[in-house]
Design a protein around this motif. Sequence first.
Motif, PDB file in Angstrom:
ATOM      1  N   LYS A  63       0.823  -1.208   0.000  1.00  0.00           N
ATOM      2  CA  LYS A  63       0.000   0.000   0.000  1.00  0.00           C
ATOM      3  C   LYS A  63       0.859   1.261   0.000  1.00  0.00           C
ATOM      4  CE  LYS A  63      -3.652   2.519   2.360  1.00  0.00           C
ATOM      5  NZ  LYS A  63      -3.342   3.640   1.552  1.00  0.00           N
ATOM      6  N   GLU A  64       1.913   1.282   0.833  1.00  0.00           N
ATOM      7  CA  GLU A  64       2.744   2.484   0.899  1.00  0.00           C
ATOM      8  C   GLU A  64       3.478   2.734  -0.422  1.00  0.00           C
ATOM      9  OE1 GLU A  64       6.644   0.804   3.248  1.00  0.00           O
ATOM     10  OE2 GLU A  64       4.795   1.105   4.362  1.00  0.00           O
ATOM     11  N   GLU A  65       3.831   1.664  -1.127  1.00  0.00           N
ATOM     12  CA  GLU A  65       4.472   1.829  -2.429  1.00  0.00           C
ATOM     13  C   GLU A  65       3.487   2.417  -3.433  1.00  0.00           C
ATOM     14  OE1 GLU A  65       5.528  -1.584  -5.145  1.00  0.00           O
ATOM     15  OE2 GLU A  65       7.509  -0.929  -4.492  1.00  0.00           O
ATOM     16  N   MET A  66       2.240   1.965  -3.392  1.00  0.00           N
ATOM     17  CA  MET A  66       1.223   2.495  -4.298  1.00  0.00           C
ATOM     18  C   MET A  66       0.968   3.972  -3.996  1.00  0.00           C
ATOM     19  SD  MET A  66      -1.281  -0.783  -4.596  1.00  0.00           S
ATOM     20  CE  MET A  66      -2.098  -0.318  -6.110  1.00  0.00           C
ATOM     21  N   ASP A  67       0.898   4.315  -2.713  1.00  0.00           N
ATOM     22  CA  ASP A  67       0.718   5.720  -2.334  1.00  0.00           C
ATOM     23  C   ASP A  67       1.906   6.558  -2.801  1.00  0.00           C
ATOM     24  OD1 ASP A  67      -1.665   5.033  -1.117  1.00  0.00           O
ATOM     25  OD2 ASP A  67      -0.818   4.979   0.913  1.00  0.00           O
ATOM     26  N   ARG A  68       3.108   6.032  -2.615  1.00  0.00           N
ATOM     27  CA  ARG A  68       4.311   6.759  -3.036  1.00  0.00           C
ATOM     28  C   ARG A  68       4.319   6.972  -4.548  1.00  0.00           C
ATOM     29  NH1 ARG A  68      10.649   4.882  -2.548  1.00  0.00           N
ATOM     30  NH2 ARG A  68      11.500   6.836  -3.322  1.00  0.00           N
ATOM     31  N   SER A  69       3.898   5.962  -5.296  1.00  0.00           N
ATOM     32  CA  SER A  69       3.899   6.099  -6.750  1.00  0.00           C
ATOM     33  C   SER A  69       2.939   7.199  -7.188  1.00  0.00           C
ATOM     34  CB  SER A  69       3.574   4.767  -7.431  1.00  0.00           C
ATOM     35  OG  SER A  69       2.235   4.400  -7.214  1.00  0.00           O
ATOM     36  N   ARG A  70       1.790   7.281  -6.539  1.00  0.00           N
ATOM     37  CA  ARG A  70       0.844   8.359  -6.860  1.00  0.00           C
ATOM     38  C   ARG A  70       1.449   9.716  -6.514  1.00  0.00           C
ATOM     39  NH1 ARG A  70      -3.196   4.859  -5.492  1.00  0.00           N
ATOM     40  NH2 ARG A  70      -2.943   5.322  -3.282  1.00  0.00           N
ATOM     41  N   ASP A  71       2.064   9.797  -5.334  1.00  0.00           N
ATOM     42  CA  ASP A  71       2.655  11.058  -4.883  1.00  0.00           C
ATOM     43  C   ASP A  71       3.803  11.504  -5.779  1.00  0.00           C
ATOM     44  OD1 ASP A  71       0.882  10.998  -2.774  1.00  0.00           O
ATOM     45  OD2 ASP A  71       2.356  10.292  -1.308  1.00  0.00           O
ATOM     46  N   GLN A  72       4.494  10.558  -6.407  1.00  0.00           N
ATOM     47  CA  GLN A  72       5.659  10.896  -7.219  1.00  0.00           C
ATOM     48  C   GLN A  72       5.337  10.982  -8.711  1.00  0.00           C
ATOM     49  OE1 GLN A  72       9.343   9.146  -6.237  1.00  0.00           O
ATOM     50  NE2 GLN A  72       9.189   9.849  -4.153  1.00  0.00           N
ATOM     51  N   GLY A  73       4.075  11.024  -9.046  1.00  0.00           N
ATOM     52  CA  GLY A  73       3.689  11.258 -10.431  1.00  0.00           C
ATOM     53  C   GLY A  73       3.766  10.054 -11.345  1.00  0.00           C
ATOM     54  N   ILE A  74       3.712   8.857 -10.783  1.00  0.00           N
ATOM     55  CA  ILE A  74       3.671   7.655 -11.611  1.00  0.00           C
ATOM     56  C   ILE A  74       2.243   7.518 -12.134  1.00  0.00           C
ATOM     57  CG2 ILE A  74       3.981   5.142 -11.655  1.00  0.00           C
ATOM     58  CD1 ILE A  74       6.597   6.703 -11.098  1.00  0.00           C
ATOM     59  N   ASP A  75       2.095   7.353 -13.433  1.00  0.00           N
ATOM     60  CA  ASP A  75       0.759   7.262 -14.018  1.00  0.00           C
ATOM     61  C   ASP A  75       0.144   5.875 -13.872  1.00  0.00           C
ATOM     62  OD1 ASP A  75       0.357   9.962 -15.242  1.00  0.00           O
ATOM     63  OD2 ASP A  75       2.285   9.402 -16.119  1.00  0.00           O
ATOM     64  N   HIS A  76       0.986   4.841 -13.838  1.00  0.00           N
ATOM     65  CA  HIS A  76       0.459   3.488 -13.671  1.00  0.00           C
ATOM     66  C   HIS A  76       1.541   2.599 -13.082  1.00  0.00           C
ATOM     67  CE1 HIS A  76      -2.938   0.823 -14.580  1.00  0.00           C
ATOM     68  NE2 HIS A  76      -2.016  -0.117 -14.538  1.00  0.00           N
ATOM     69  N   LEU A  77       1.132   1.713 -12.189  1.00  0.00           N
ATOM     70  CA  LEU A  77       2.036   0.788 -11.529  1.00  0.00           C
ATOM     71  C   LEU A  77       1.663  -0.627 -11.961  1.00  0.00           C
ATOM     72  CD1 LEU A  77       4.249   0.717  -9.306  1.00  0.00           C
ATOM     73  CD2 LEU A  77       2.426   0.609  -7.620  1.00  0.00           C
ATOM     74  N   LEU A  78       2.624  -1.380 -12.502  1.00  0.00           N
ATOM     75  CA  LEU A  78       2.395  -2.755 -12.945  1.00  0.00           C
ATOM     76  C   LEU A  78       3.244  -3.717 -12.123  1.00  0.00           C
ATOM     77  CD1 LEU A  78       2.424  -2.299 -16.829  1.00  0.00           C
ATOM     78  CD2 LEU A  78       0.447  -2.806 -15.391  1.00  0.00           C
ATOM     79  N   THR A  79       2.673  -4.881 -11.831  1.00  0.00           N
ATOM     80  CA  THR A  79       3.385  -5.908 -11.082  1.00  0.00           C
ATOM     81  C   THR A  79       4.108  -6.847 -12.040  1.00  0.00           C
ATOM     82  OG1 THR A  79       1.672  -5.844  -9.385  1.00  0.00           O
ATOM     83  CG2 THR A  79       3.136  -7.733  -9.362  1.00  0.00           C
ATOM     84  N   LYS A  80       5.368  -7.122 -11.724  1.00  0.00           N
ATOM     85  CA  LYS A  80       6.157  -8.072 -12.521  1.00  0.00           C
ATOM     86  C   LYS A  80       5.773  -9.495 -12.153  1.00  0.00           C
ATOM     87  CE  LYS A  80      10.427  -5.709 -13.544  1.00  0.00           C
ATOM     88  NZ  LYS A  80      11.860  -5.810 -13.355  1.00  0.00           N
ATOM     89  N   PRO A  81       5.844 -10.430 -13.043  1.00  0.00           N
ATOM     90  CA  PRO A  81       6.192 -10.233 -14.447  1.00  0.00           C
ATOM     91  C   PRO A  81       5.042  -9.569 -15.198  1.00  0.00           C
ATOM     92  CG  PRO A  81       5.611 -12.527 -14.074  1.00  0.00           C
ATOM     93  CD  PRO A  81       5.575 -11.837 -12.736  1.00  0.00           C
ATOM     94  N   VAL A  82       5.378  -8.617 -16.026  1.00  0.00           N
ATOM     95  CA  VAL A  82       4.389  -7.845 -16.759  1.00  0.00           C
ATOM     96  C   VAL A  82       4.005  -8.593 -18.027  1.00  0.00           C
ATOM     97  CG1 VAL A  82       3.932  -5.655 -17.916  1.00  0.00           C
ATOM     98  CG2 VAL A  82       5.311  -5.691 -15.837  1.00  0.00           C
ATOM     99  N   LYS A  83       2.723  -8.831 -18.192  1.00  0.00           N
ATOM    100  CA  LYS A  83       2.222  -9.479 -19.400  1.00  0.00           C
ATOM    101  C   LYS A  83       2.147  -8.437 -20.510  1.00  0.00           C
ATOM    102  CE  LYS A  83      -0.495 -12.531 -16.559  1.00  0.00           C
ATOM    103  NZ  LYS A  83      -1.769 -12.616 -15.876  1.00  0.00           N
ATOM    104  N   ILE A  84       2.558  -8.815 -21.696  1.00  0.00           N
ATOM    105  CA  ILE A  84       2.627  -7.857 -22.800  1.00  0.00           C
ATOM    106  C   ILE A  84       1.259  -7.269 -23.131  1.00  0.00           C
ATOM    107  CG2 ILE A  84       2.516  -9.642 -24.598  1.00  0.00           C
ATOM    108  CD1 ILE A  84       4.426  -6.243 -24.741  1.00  0.00           C
ATOM    109  N   ASN A  85       0.201  -8.072 -23.053  1.00  0.00           N
ATOM    110  CA  ASN A  85      -1.113  -7.512 -23.367  1.00  0.00           C
ATOM    111  C   ASN A  85      -1.549  -6.491 -22.317  1.00  0.00           C
ATOM    112  OD1 ASN A  85      -1.363  -9.730 -21.647  1.00  0.00           O
ATOM    113  ND2 ASN A  85      -3.414 -10.238 -22.367  1.00  0.00           N
ATOM    114  N   GLU A  86      -1.170  -6.696 -21.055  1.00  0.00           N
ATOM    115  CA  GLU A  86      -1.491  -5.735 -20.003  1.00  0.00           C
ATOM    116  C   GLU A  86      -0.694  -4.445 -20.203  1.00  0.00           C
ATOM    117  OE1 GLU A  86      -1.614  -5.474 -15.122  1.00  0.00           O
ATOM    118  OE2 GLU A  86      -0.427  -7.057 -16.065  1.00  0.00           O
ATOM    119  N   LEU A  87       0.598  -4.573 -20.488  1.00  0.00           N
ATOM    120  CA  LEU A  87       1.427  -3.401 -20.733  1.00  0.00           C
ATOM    121  C   LEU A  87       0.934  -2.627 -21.955  1.00  0.00           C
ATOM    122  CD1 LEU A  87       3.892  -1.624 -20.134  1.00  0.00           C
ATOM    123  CD2 LEU A  87       5.271  -3.242 -21.479  1.00  0.00           C
ATOM    124  N   ALA A  88       0.634  -3.344 -23.027  1.00  0.00           N
ATOM    125  CA  ALA A  88       0.157  -2.685 -24.249  1.00  0.00           C
ATOM    126  C   ALA A  88      -1.162  -1.963 -24.014  1.00  0.00           C
ATOM    127  CB  ALA A  88       0.013  -3.711 -25.366  1.00  0.00           C
TER     128      ALA A  88
END
Length: 154
Positions: free
Chosen positions: A112-137
Motif C-alpha cells: 500500500k505504501e508503495e502504491m501511495d508513493r507512486s501516486r505522490d511521485q507522479g507515476i501514471d500506472h504501476l504494474l506488477t512483474k512479471p508484466v504481461k505484454i497484453n497488459e502493458l500494451a
Amino acid sequence: RIYMPLLEMQGGHADSEEDLIPQGNGETILFIDDEEMVVESYKHLLGNLNYKVLTATDPVEAVEMFKSHADAYDLVVTDKTMPRMTGFDVAAEIRSIRPDIFIILCSGFHEKEEMDRSRDQGIDHLLTKPVKINELADVIRRLLDKCNYKRGAQ
C-alpha cells in the motif's frame, strides 16, 4: 531459466494478435530496466506492436538520453529496483525535465505504501512483474490515447 512475458488468450484461444493487443501508432517509448534480457524482449514485443522503443539498462544513462531529446518521447516505462537509481528517482528526474510525460513503473511487489508513493511521485500506472505484454500494451495505449485527447483539446 528463461522468463518470457505472457500473452493471455481470450476464451482459451488466441484470435489474431490485433484482436488481443492494442497496437501503437509509431509512438516512441523509453524502456528502462537493468536486465538486458528484459529490455531486449520488450523492445522486440513492443516494436512488433508498432512502437518505436529506445532502451537503457542504466537508469542514469536513461535520464541523460531523455534530457538530450525530451520531446522525442511519448511515454516512459521503468523498472522500480535498479542499481544507481530507483524507478522513483528516474521518474522524478524525468518529470523535472518534462512534467507532461506519462510514466509506467514496473515492480516485483506492491505494498500500500508503495502504491501511495507512486501516486505522490507522479507515476501514471504501476504494474506488477512479471508484466504481461497484453497488459502493458493496454496501459500504454490508454495513456497515449489520453495524451492525444489532451493535445487535441488544446
